[in-house]
Write an enzyme that holds these catalytic residues in place. Structure first.
Site, PDB file in Angstrom:
ATOM      1  N   HIS A  96       2.036 -10.707   5.183  1.00 25.06           N
ATOM      2  CA  HIS A  96       1.317  -9.607   5.845  1.00 25.06           C
ATOM      3  C   HIS A  96      -0.178  -9.910   5.928  1.00 25.06           C
ATOM      4  CE1 HIS A  96       0.877  -5.312   6.954  1.00 25.06           C
ATOM      5  NE2 HIS A  96      -0.275  -5.398   6.314  1.00 25.06           N
ATOM      6  N   GLU A 140       2.438  -4.705  16.786  1.00 32.35           N
ATOM      7  CA  GLU A 140       2.358  -3.400  16.113  1.00 32.35           C
ATOM      8  C   GLU A 140       2.376  -2.233  17.099  1.00 32.35           C
ATOM      9  OE1 GLU A 140       0.118  -2.208  12.229  1.00 32.35           O
ATOM     10  OE2 GLU A 140      -1.312  -2.135  13.891  1.00 32.35           O
ATOM     11  N   SER A 162       0.563   8.566  17.418  1.00 36.41           N
ATOM     12  CA  SER A 162       1.282   9.755  16.955  1.00 36.41           C
ATOM     13  C   SER A 162       1.276  10.862  18.013  1.00 36.41           C
ATOM     14  CB  SER A 162       0.647  10.275  15.661  1.00 36.41           C
ATOM     15  OG  SER A 162      -0.705  10.631  15.899  1.00 36.41           O
ATOM     16  N   HIS A 219       3.145   0.940  12.725  1.00 40.06           N
ATOM     17  CA  HIS A 219       1.901   1.047  11.962  1.00 40.06           C
ATOM     18  C   HIS A 219       2.086   1.798  10.659  1.00 40.06           C
ATOM     19  CE1 HIS A 219      -2.080   2.708  10.802  1.00 40.06           C
ATOM     20  NE2 HIS A 219      -2.384   1.439  10.906  1.00 40.06           N
ATOM     21  N   HIS A 266       3.769  -0.406   7.408  1.00 41.57           N
ATOM     22  CA  HIS A 266       2.985   0.084   6.264  1.00 41.57           C
ATOM     23  C   HIS A 266       3.685   1.353   5.759  1.00 41.57           C
ATOM     24  CE1 HIS A 266      -0.426  -1.930   8.558  1.00 41.57           C
ATOM     25  NE2 HIS A 266      -0.573  -2.451   7.366  1.00 41.57           N
ATOM     26  N   GLU A 276       0.773   3.911   1.383  1.00 36.49           N
ATOM     27  CA  GLU A 276      -0.291   3.059   0.844  1.00 36.49           C
ATOM     28  C   GLU A 276      -1.219   3.873  -0.062  1.00 36.49           C
ATOM     29  OE1 GLU A 276      -2.483   1.217   3.990  1.00 36.49           O
ATOM     30  OE2 GLU A 276      -3.745   0.023   2.639  1.00 36.49           O
ATOM     31  N   ASP A 297      -2.786  -9.161   2.999  1.00 35.24           N
ATOM     32  CA  ASP A 297      -3.311  -8.199   3.966  1.00 35.24           C
ATOM     33  C   ASP A 297      -4.430  -8.906   4.749  1.00 35.24           C
ATOM     34  OD1 ASP A 297      -3.384  -5.798   5.334  1.00 35.24           O
ATOM     35  OD2 ASP A 297      -3.511  -4.558   3.547  1.00 35.24           O
TER      36      ASP A 297
HETATM   37  C1  BEZ Z   1      -2.546   7.834  15.450  1.00 31.82           C
HETATM   38  O1  BEZ Z   1      -2.297   7.467  16.594  1.00 31.82           O
HETATM   39  O2  BEZ Z   1      -2.066   8.848  14.970  1.00 31.82           O
HETATM   40  C2  BEZ Z   1      -3.471   7.020  14.566  1.00 31.82           C
HETATM   41  C3  BEZ Z   1      -4.103   5.897  15.062  1.00 31.82           C
HETATM   42  C4  BEZ Z   1      -4.942   5.187  14.229  1.00 31.82           C
HETATM   43  C5  BEZ Z   1      -5.141   5.573  12.913  1.00 31.82           C
HETATM   44  C6  BEZ Z   1      -4.508   6.687  12.436  1.00 31.82           C
HETATM   45  C7  BEZ Z   1      -3.664   7.426  13.255  1.00 31.82           C
HETATM   46 FE   FE2 Z   2      -1.957  -4.087   6.553  1.00 31.68          FE
END
Ligand code: BEZ
Ligand code: FE2
Length: 407
Positions: free
Chosen positions: A62, A142, A146, A181, A208, A211, A310
């Site tokens: 990673h 990746e 959201s 992600h 991930h 974490e 990392d």
């Molecule tokens: C998201 O798309 O929710 C997001 C993107 C980057 C960091 C944290 C959240």
């Molecule tokens: Fe990472």
């Protein structure tokens, strides 16, 4: 054909003496030197220096090469201020991250004995460097996003990057792969699509997972530092998934779960039950204030783990021996000899299984990927070689990939 003779050969957690390996691109035979010399009289003979240990090449499962320009831009200490600093400096760090910088970091990994790595790629900007690097690269495209409104667009971009990594030459040793992600940053609809894509195409899959304490608080209670973060950047105060729902999305396909520092006993047991594996990043976890992964619990559950650096976004080097030494200090209550052996296994055999590579052990049929380490003197007790290798190595003495010497 080549035959390599070393004072010690690492196999099955032990250091065998008086053995040699015959190899082309793959390991052809492991036997007494005189037997191999008789069997392959025309082979080129490689005699290593005294007190040299032959390991399978190390596998860094990673790493984020795209963040290699970071030195002091990102705020270390606590996870959330670090994530804020990533958002603030990401564009500059990407702009500053030239191919030359990334090539140097691939070299740094190579010199430390890393013959394969898992590259987590947000934008695909390191693909060319990975194609040209001598190492095997599992290229983890990746997926992030959201917000349902942008999810399809982000998934489309992710598919384009997958395609680009699928069209690399076979001799670039690239394996196309999928990275999710995290539970907080990927919408469940595109998460499920990406998991299905990985499964259908038998691509390695990673994510991930748990974490930081803040991540747990957000997913469980919709509270804490992530609440402020999501309200500020995404105008929402509701997480897109729960820990349980997220874990279940991977039920039918073994996945490499990165960090897991804040996973509880039940969650770790669930990962073990479903045949998943864990990536342990000791320095990254320490520098971002995330805590210590309880590797003794993983051991009790027979949950395999790898050791990974990392990216330089949360570390000071991509040297696998620096990572081993830090792991020894972080897990200060673990018996040091046993831990050293366990770390070597984690970064070879267990890492190869986690990434689906035909490497990681010195068995017939495996890739001829080797890291040779020369000890400063004759080790007094062979059972301590793992520890002495970790303590005395900054750079490998020689490194082979597909039977070719690169260091
Ligand atoms: C998201 O798309 O929710 C997001 C993107 C980057 C960091 C944290 C959240
Ligand atoms: Fe990472």
């Amino acid at each position: 054909m080549k035959i390599i003779i070393a004072d010690y050969i690492y196999r099955d957690g032990k250091f065998a003496e008086n053995l040699a390996i015959a190899f082309g691109t793959h390991i052809e035979a492991v036997d007494l030197p005189e037997k191999l010399l008789k069997k392959y009289p025309d082979a080129k003979l490689i005699r290593t220096k005294p007190y040299t240990v032959l390991f399978p090449g190390f596998i860094n499962t990673h790493v984020h090469l795209e963040f290699s320009a970071n030195k002091t831009s990102l705020k270390y200490g606590t996870f959330m201020p670090w994530l804020d600093s990533v958002i603030e400096h990401r564009d500059d760090l990407m702009k500053d991250c030239s191919n030359e910088i990334m090539q140097n970091e691939c070299q740094e990994m190579l010199r430390s004995g890393i013959t394969a790595f898992g590259a987590i790629s947000s934008f695909g900007t390191e693909l060319q460097v990975c194609e040209e690097s001598p190492q095997r690269v599992v290229f983890f495209n990746e997926l992030i996003g959201s917000n349902a409104q942008y999810a399809d667009m982000l998934y489309g971009d992710f598919l384009e990057r997958i395609k680009a990594s699928q069209s690399c030459d076979a001799d670039s040793l690239i394996t196309p792969a999928v990275a999710i992600h995290s539970p907080y940053s990927v919408h469940p609809v595109i998460l499920q699509k990406a998991v299905s894509l990985a499964k259908q195409n038998k691509m390695p899959l990673t994510t991930h997972f748990l974490e930081s304490q803040a991540e747990r608080e957000w997913l469980e209670k919709a509270e804490g530092d992530f609440k402020t973060f999501f309200e500020k950047f995404f105008n929402t105060s509701t997480p897109v998934t729960t820990i349980r729902e997220f874990m279940h999305a991977f039920d039918t396909y073994p996945t490499h779960f990165v960090h897991c520092v804040q996973a509880n006993d039940e969650e770790l047991a669930y990962l073990a039950q479903k045949g998943h594996t864990v990536a342990h990043c000791p320095r990254s976890n320490r520098y971002l204030g995330c805590g210590r992964l309880a590797i003794e619990k993983l051991r009790a559950l027979e949950l395999p783990y790898s050791v990974a650096t990392d990216g330089l976004s949360s570390n000071d080097s991509l040297n696998i021996f620096d990572e081993f030494r830090s792991a020894i200090m972080l897990h200060h209550q673990a018996p040091v000899q046993e831990l050293s052996l366990r770390l070597i296994k984690a970064a070879t055999e267990d890492a190869a299984k986690a990434l689906g590579l035909n490497s990681g052990t010195l068995e017939v049929g495996k890739n001829a990927d080797f890291a040779l380490v020369t000890l400063p003197e004759l080790p007094k007790r062979p059972e301590e070689i793992a520890l002495w290798s970790i303590l005395y190595t900054r750079q490998a003495d020689a490194v082979y990939i597909e039977g070719e010497q690169y260091v």
